[in-house]
Design a protein around this motif. Structure first.
Motif, PDB file in Angstrom:
ATOM      1  N   ILE A 191      38.563  47.265  28.207  1.00  0.00           N
ATOM      2  CA  ILE A 191      38.975  48.161  29.010  1.00  0.00           C
ATOM      3  C   ILE A 191      39.469  47.388  30.433  1.00  0.00           C
ATOM      4  O   ILE A 191      40.571  47.853  31.134  1.00  0.00           O
ATOM      5  CB  ILE A 191      38.154  49.315  29.350  1.00  0.00           C
ATOM      6  N   ALA A 192      38.651  46.436  30.814  1.00  0.00           N
ATOM      7  CA  ALA A 192      38.984  45.827  32.231  1.00  0.00           C
ATOM      8  C   ALA A 192      40.260  44.911  31.948  1.00  0.00           C
ATOM      9  O   ALA A 192      41.151  44.947  32.720  1.00  0.00           O
ATOM     10  CB  ALA A 192      37.717  44.936  32.503  1.00  0.00           C
ATOM     11  N   GLY A 193      40.453  44.356  30.740  1.00  0.00           N
ATOM     12  CA  GLY A 193      41.642  43.813  30.361  1.00  0.00           C
ATOM     13  C   GLY A 193      43.023  44.747  30.368  1.00  0.00           C
ATOM     14  O   GLY A 193      44.099  44.336  30.986  1.00  0.00           O
ATOM     15  N   CYS A 194      42.584  45.835  29.934  1.00  0.00           N
ATOM     16  CA  CYS A 194      43.754  46.612  29.567  1.00  0.00           C
ATOM     17  C   CYS A 194      44.268  47.093  31.211  1.00  0.00           C
ATOM     18  O   CYS A 194      45.553  47.342  31.576  1.00  0.00           O
ATOM     19  CB  CYS A 194      43.531  47.840  28.852  1.00  0.00           C
ATOM     20  N   SER A 195      43.079  47.490  32.109  1.00  0.00           N
ATOM     21  CA  SER A 195      43.328  47.894  33.487  1.00  0.00           C
ATOM     22  C   SER A 195      43.915  46.692  34.274  1.00  0.00           C
ATOM     23  O   SER A 195      45.251  47.013  35.003  1.00  0.00           O
ATOM     24  CB  SER A 195      42.023  48.159  34.052  1.00  0.00           C
ATOM     25  N   ALA A 196      43.656  45.272  34.011  1.00  0.00           N
ATOM     26  CA  ALA A 196      44.458  44.317  34.526  1.00  0.00           C
ATOM     27  C   ALA A 196      45.888  44.367  34.089  1.00  0.00           C
ATOM     28  O   ALA A 196      46.632  44.035  35.037  1.00  0.00           O
ATOM     29  CB  ALA A 196      43.684  42.936  34.366  1.00  0.00           C
ATOM     30  N   LEU A 197      46.095  44.290  32.839  1.00  0.00           N
ATOM     31  CA  LEU A 197      47.593  44.473  32.350  1.00  0.00           C
ATOM     32  C   LEU A 197      48.238  45.531  32.829  1.00  0.00           C
ATOM     33  O   LEU A 197      49.585  45.387  33.393  1.00  0.00           O
ATOM     34  CB  LEU A 197      47.456  44.615  30.713  1.00  0.00           C
ATOM     35  N   HIS A 198      47.583  46.716  33.150  1.00  0.00           N
ATOM     36  CA  HIS A 198      48.302  47.826  33.783  1.00  0.00           C
ATOM     37  C   HIS A 198      48.662  47.491  35.237  1.00  0.00           C
ATOM     38  O   HIS A 198      49.981  47.873  35.624  1.00  0.00           O
ATOM     39  CB  HIS A 198      47.190  49.324  33.714  1.00  0.00           C
ATOM     40  N   GLY A 199      47.867  46.861  35.899  1.00  0.00           N
ATOM     41  CA  GLY A 199      47.888  46.525  37.340  1.00  0.00           C
ATOM     42  C   GLY A 199      49.320  45.558  37.339  1.00  0.00           C
ATOM     43  O   GLY A 199      49.769  45.604  38.202  1.00  0.00           O
ATOM     44  N   PHE A 200      49.205  44.456  36.421  1.00  0.00           N
ATOM     45  CA  PHE A 200      49.908  43.654  36.313  1.00  0.00           C
ATOM     46  C   PHE A 200      51.496  44.185  36.201  1.00  0.00           C
ATOM     47  O   PHE A 200      52.475  43.824  37.019  1.00  0.00           O
ATOM     48  CB  PHE A 200      49.744  42.536  35.257  1.00  0.00           C
ATOM     49  N   LEU A 201      51.623  45.258  35.353  1.00  0.00           N
ATOM     50  CA  LEU A 201      52.902  45.762  34.954  1.00  0.00           C
ATOM     51  C   LEU A 201      53.202  46.586  36.006  1.00  0.00           C
ATOM     52  O   LEU A 201      54.544  46.534  36.329  1.00  0.00           O
ATOM     53  CB  LEU A 201      52.799  46.804  33.835  1.00  0.00           C
ATOM     54  N   VAL A 202      52.457  47.265  36.719  1.00  0.00           N
ATOM     55  CA  VAL A 202      52.962  48.075  37.840  1.00  0.00           C
ATOM     56  C   VAL A 202      53.517  47.304  38.907  1.00  0.00           C
ATOM     57  O   VAL A 202      54.625  47.486  39.905  1.00  0.00           O
ATOM     58  CB  VAL A 202      51.907  49.181  38.283  1.00  0.00           C
ATOM     59  N   GLY A 203      52.726  46.050  39.310  1.00  0.00           N
ATOM     60  CA  GLY A 203      53.032  44.976  40.238  1.00  0.00           C
ATOM     61  C   GLY A 203      54.456  44.399  40.054  1.00  0.00           C
ATOM     62  O   GLY A 203      55.061  44.289  40.817  1.00  0.00           O
ATOM     63  N   TYR A 204      54.513  43.924  38.876  1.00  0.00           N
ATOM     64  CA  TYR A 204      55.610  43.230  38.455  1.00  0.00           C
ATOM     65  C   TYR A 204      56.882  44.026  38.120  1.00  0.00           C
ATOM     66  O   TYR A 204      57.945  43.599  38.627  1.00  0.00           O
ATOM     67  CB  TYR A 204      55.318  42.503  36.958  1.00  0.00           C
ATOM     68  N   LEU A 205      56.881  45.413  37.976  1.00  0.00           N
ATOM     69  CA  LEU A 205      58.128  46.090  37.693  1.00  0.00           C
ATOM     70  C   LEU A 205      58.143  47.006  38.755  1.00  0.00           C
ATOM     71  O   LEU A 205      58.856  48.236  38.791  1.00  0.00           O
ATOM     72  CB  LEU A 205      57.781  47.063  36.510  1.00  0.00           C
TER      73      LEU A 205
END
Length: 133
Positions: free
Chosen positions: A102-116
């Motif tokens: 879930i921490a990995g999914c949360s980090a991926l979510h933050g990456f998508l929001v920051g990148y997009l």
């Protein structure tokens, strides 16, 4: 007699399962479109929350640190950290153990929001997989 009842029950069960599978595969493109719209709305809501938070942090710290938090590498890292912080906060509130997945999914979510971040302002908006189905 019992054999005919069992055979009839199995035949009806098989027919119901086949019918359910047919409906599932027939409606799969619509369900995927709905799932992508849900993902788009979740990312947009996260973007609005993260934008308000990061603009406030940027306004508070830009003179002391000299870092422009709203540029791409800093923004992406900050969104990942905010997403992980939200996950840890929610996990602490509900007294749940931290999970690496879930921490990995949360980090991926933050990456998508920051990148997009910039794509949310485009006239077409955020198009995730519109051409797939």
């Amino acid at each position: 007699m019992i054999g005919r009842i069992a055979f009839g029950f199995c035949s009806i069960s098989t027919t119901v399962v086949m019918f359910a599978m047919m409906l599932f595969f027939r409606n799969l493109p619509k369900m995927m479109r709905l799932l992508l719209q849900l993902l788009r709305h979740i990312l947009y809501l996260s973007f609005l929350i993260y934008q308000a938070l990061l603009v406030w942090i940027h306004n508070q710290t830009r003179n002391e640190t000299g870092i422009h938090l709203l540029t791409n590498p800093f923004r992406t890292v900050a969104c990942i950290l905010v997403s992980l912080t939200f996950y840890m906060f929610i996990s602490a509130i509900f007294d749940k153990p931290l999970s690496i997945w879930i921490a990995g999914c949360s980090a991926l979510h933050g990456f998508l929001v920051g990148y997009l971040w910039v794509d949310f302002f485009e006239p077409s908006g955020l198009n995730l997989g519109d051409q797939l189905w």
